[in-house]
Design a protein around this motif. Structure first.
Motif, short mmCIF file in Angstrom:
data_model
loop_
_atom_site.label_atom_id
_atom_site.label_comp_id
_atom_site.label_asym_id
_atom_site.label_seq_id
_atom_site.Cartn_x
_atom_site.Cartn_y
_atom_site.Cartn_z
N ALA A 221 -2.78 5.22 1.82
CA ALA A 221 -2.71 5.35 3.27
C ALA A 221 -3.61 4.33 3.95
O ALA A 221 -3.25 3.74 4.97
CB ALA A 221 -3.09 6.76 3.70
N GLU A 222 -4.81 4.14 3.40
CA GLU A 222 -5.80 3.22 3.97
C GLU A 222 -6.68 2.70 2.84
O GLU A 222 -6.65 3.22 1.73
CB GLU A 222 -6.71 3.95 4.97
CG GLU A 222 -6.03 4.47 6.21
CD GLU A 222 -7.03 5.16 7.12
OE1 GLU A 222 -7.97 4.49 7.58
OE2 GLU A 222 -6.87 6.37 7.33
N VAL B 76 -16.72 -4.08 -2.29
CA VAL B 76 -16.07 -3.05 -3.09
C VAL B 76 -15.13 -2.31 -2.16
O VAL B 76 -15.49 -1.97 -1.03
CB VAL B 76 -17.10 -2.07 -3.69
CG1 VAL B 76 -16.41 -0.94 -4.42
CG2 VAL B 76 -18.05 -2.80 -4.61
N ALA B 77 -13.91 -2.10 -2.63
CA ALA B 77 -12.90 -1.41 -1.83
C ALA B 77 -12.36 -0.22 -2.61
O ALA B 77 -12.25 -0.26 -3.83
CB ALA B 77 -11.76 -2.36 -1.48
N ALA B 78 -12.02 0.82 -1.87
CA ALA B 78 -11.44 2.03 -2.48
C ALA B 78 -10.25 2.46 -1.65
O ALA B 78 -10.30 2.44 -0.42
CB ALA B 78 -12.48 3.14 -2.56
N PRO B 79 -9.18 2.86 -2.33
CA PRO B 79 -8.00 3.34 -1.59
C PRO B 79 -8.19 4.78 -1.13
O PRO B 79 -8.86 5.57 -1.78
CB PRO B 79 -6.89 3.25 -2.63
CG PRO B 79 -7.60 3.47 -3.94
CD PRO B 79 -8.96 2.85 -3.77
N ALA C 98 0.84 -1.20 0.00
CA ALA C 98 0.00 0.00 0.00
C ALA C 98 0.87 1.25 0.00
O ALA C 98 0.64 2.17 -0.79
CB ALA C 98 -0.92 -0.02 1.22
N ALA C 99 1.88 1.29 0.85
CA ALA C 99 2.77 2.45 0.91
C ALA C 99 3.46 2.65 -0.44
O ALA C 99 3.58 3.78 -0.91
CB ALA C 99 3.80 2.27 2.01
N GLY C 100 3.87 1.56 -1.07
CA GLY C 100 4.52 1.65 -2.37
C GLY C 100 3.60 2.14 -3.46
O GLY C 100 4.05 2.69 -4.47
N SER C 101 2.30 1.98 -3.25
CA SER C 101 1.32 2.46 -4.22
C SER C 101 0.73 3.81 -3.84
O SER C 101 -0.19 4.29 -4.50
CB SER C 101 0.18 1.43 -4.35
OG SER C 101 0.65 0.23 -4.90
#
Length: 147
Positions: free
Chosen positions: A117-118, A133-136, A111-114
Protein backbone atom coordinates in the motif's frame (compact mmCIF):
# COMPACT_ATOMS: atom_id res chain seq x y z
CA UNK A 1 21.73 -32.01 2.02
CA UNK A 2 18.30 -30.46 2.80
CA UNK A 3 16.86 -27.87 0.43
CA UNK A 4 17.21 -24.26 1.49
CA UNK A 5 13.95 -22.63 2.58
CA UNK A 6 12.34 -20.34 0.04
CA UNK A 7 10.95 -16.94 1.02
CA UNK A 8 7.16 -16.73 0.94
CA UNK A 9 5.69 -15.18 -2.20
CA UNK A 10 5.16 -11.43 -2.29
CA UNK A 11 2.14 -10.47 -0.26
CA UNK A 12 2.00 -13.74 1.68
CA UNK A 13 1.43 -13.90 5.43
CA UNK A 14 4.21 -12.25 7.37
CA UNK A 15 5.83 -10.95 4.21
CA UNK A 16 7.75 -7.67 4.32
CA UNK A 17 10.90 -7.19 2.25
CA UNK A 18 13.18 -4.42 3.43
CA UNK A 19 15.18 -2.39 0.97
CA UNK A 20 18.50 -0.71 1.71
CA UNK A 21 20.92 1.36 -0.31
CA UNK A 22 24.14 3.27 0.25
CA UNK A 23 25.41 6.12 -1.94
CA UNK A 24 28.94 7.52 -2.05
CA UNK A 25 29.10 11.28 -1.57
CA UNK A 26 32.37 11.42 -3.54
CA UNK A 27 30.80 9.65 -6.52
CA UNK A 28 27.78 11.94 -6.59
CA UNK A 29 29.99 15.01 -6.17
CA UNK A 30 32.10 13.82 -9.15
CA UNK A 31 28.96 13.35 -11.26
CA UNK A 32 27.68 16.78 -10.24
CA UNK A 33 31.03 18.41 -11.09
CA UNK A 34 31.33 16.52 -14.39
CA UNK A 35 27.75 16.73 -15.70
CA UNK A 36 26.06 19.39 -13.60
CA UNK A 37 22.61 19.40 -12.10
CA UNK A 38 21.00 18.27 -15.36
CA UNK A 39 22.37 14.75 -14.79
CA UNK A 40 20.18 14.41 -11.70
CA UNK A 41 17.05 15.75 -13.43
CA UNK A 42 16.56 12.22 -14.83
CA UNK A 43 16.40 10.79 -11.31
CA UNK A 44 14.76 13.47 -9.21
CA UNK A 45 11.64 15.54 -9.77
CA UNK A 46 11.84 19.35 -9.74
CA UNK A 47 10.33 19.30 -6.23
CA UNK A 48 12.92 16.83 -4.98
CA UNK A 49 15.73 18.92 -6.45
CA UNK A 50 14.25 22.02 -4.80
CA UNK A 51 14.27 20.21 -1.43
CA UNK A 52 18.00 19.53 -1.94
CA UNK A 53 18.86 23.11 -2.91
CA UNK A 54 20.57 25.65 -0.70
CA UNK A 55 21.58 29.23 -1.44
CA UNK A 56 24.89 27.91 -2.83
CA UNK A 57 23.50 25.10 -5.01
CA UNK A 58 22.58 21.47 -4.48
CA UNK A 59 23.39 19.98 -1.09
CA UNK A 60 25.26 16.81 -2.00
CA UNK A 61 24.34 14.94 1.21
CA UNK A 62 20.64 15.62 0.63
CA UNK A 63 21.00 14.56 -3.01
CA UNK A 64 22.69 11.31 -1.97
CA UNK A 65 19.99 10.65 0.61
CA UNK A 66 17.22 11.03 -1.98
CA UNK A 67 18.98 8.72 -4.43
CA UNK A 68 19.54 6.09 -1.71
CA UNK A 69 15.90 6.36 -0.59
CA UNK A 70 14.57 5.81 -4.12
CA UNK A 71 16.79 2.76 -4.58
CA UNK A 72 15.81 1.35 -1.19
CA UNK A 73 12.10 1.90 -1.90
CA UNK A 74 12.43 0.15 -5.27
CA UNK A 75 14.14 -2.82 -3.64
CA UNK A 76 11.10 -3.43 -1.40
CA UNK A 77 9.01 -4.13 -4.52
CA UNK A 78 11.04 -7.24 -5.46
CA UNK A 79 10.17 -7.08 -9.15
CA UNK A 80 12.13 -8.98 -11.78
CA UNK A 81 13.33 -7.55 -15.04
CA UNK A 82 12.20 -3.99 -14.26
CA UNK A 83 14.32 -0.89 -14.03
CA UNK A 84 13.86 1.66 -11.31
CA UNK A 85 11.28 4.21 -12.50
CA UNK A 86 13.21 7.15 -11.02
CA UNK A 87 10.66 9.97 -11.43
CA UNK A 88 7.76 7.75 -10.31
CA UNK A 89 9.21 7.13 -6.84
CA UNK A 90 9.13 10.53 -5.17
CA UNK A 91 10.85 11.19 -1.85
CA UNK A 92 9.63 14.41 -0.33
CA UNK A 93 10.12 16.10 3.00
CA UNK A 94 7.19 16.04 5.42
CA UNK A 95 6.21 19.09 7.45
CA UNK A 96 8.06 17.44 10.35
CA UNK A 97 11.23 17.02 8.28
CA UNK A 98 11.21 13.22 7.84
CA UNK A 99 11.10 11.66 4.37
CA UNK A 100 7.89 10.41 2.78
CA UNK A 101 7.65 8.15 -0.28
CA UNK A 102 5.02 8.72 -2.95
CA UNK A 103 4.52 6.13 -5.69
CA UNK A 104 3.18 7.11 -9.10
CA UNK A 105 2.61 5.41 -12.47
CA UNK A 106 4.57 2.19 -12.95
CA UNK A 107 5.96 2.30 -9.40
CA UNK A 108 2.42 2.41 -7.97
CA UNK A 109 1.41 -0.48 -10.24
CA UNK A 110 4.41 -2.56 -9.16
CA UNK A 111 3.57 -1.88 -5.51
CA UNK A 112 -0.08 -2.85 -5.99
CA UNK A 113 1.02 -6.03 -7.77
CA UNK A 114 3.21 -6.88 -4.79
CA UNK A 115 0.50 -6.16 -2.23
CA UNK A 116 2.17 -2.97 -0.99
CA UNK A 117 0.00 0.00 0.00
CA UNK A 118 2.84 2.38 0.90
CA UNK A 119 6.56 2.45 1.57
CA UNK A 120 8.16 4.05 4.58
CA UNK A 121 11.80 5.14 4.48
CA UNK A 122 14.54 6.38 6.77
CA UNK A 123 17.59 8.28 5.50
CA UNK A 124 20.89 8.92 7.26
CA UNK A 125 24.03 10.58 5.99
CA UNK A 126 27.49 11.46 7.14
CA UNK A 127 30.56 12.95 5.48
CA UNK A 128 31.22 10.16 2.96
CA UNK A 129 27.97 8.21 2.55
CA UNK A 130 24.20 8.41 2.63
CA UNK A 131 22.14 5.35 3.47
CA UNK A 132 18.44 4.63 3.34
CA UNK A 133 16.29 1.78 4.59
CA UNK A 134 12.78 1.26 3.27
CA UNK A 135 9.97 -0.99 4.46
CA UNK A 136 6.71 -1.81 2.73
CA UNK A 137 3.36 -1.25 4.37
CA UNK A 138 1.31 -4.23 3.25
CA UNK A 139 -2.14 -3.62 1.76
CA UNK A 140 -5.13 -5.29 3.41
CA UNK A 141 -6.36 -6.53 0.02
CA UNK A 142 -4.65 -9.31 -1.93
CA UNK A 143 -2.02 -8.28 -4.53
CA UNK A 144 -3.24 -7.67 -8.08
CA UNK A 145 -0.36 -9.55 -9.79
CA UNK A 146 -0.20 -7.36 -12.87
CA UNK A 147 2.40 -8.33 -15.42
Amino acid sequence: MPARPVAPPAGGPGWANLGMDIVSVNRVRRLLDQYGERFFERMLTPGELADCRTSTGLDVLSLCGRIAAKEAAFKTLRVRGRFLPWPEIVVRRSDGGWPLVELHGAAAEMAAGSGIAEITVSISHDVDYAVAVAAPIIAHTPPTHTS
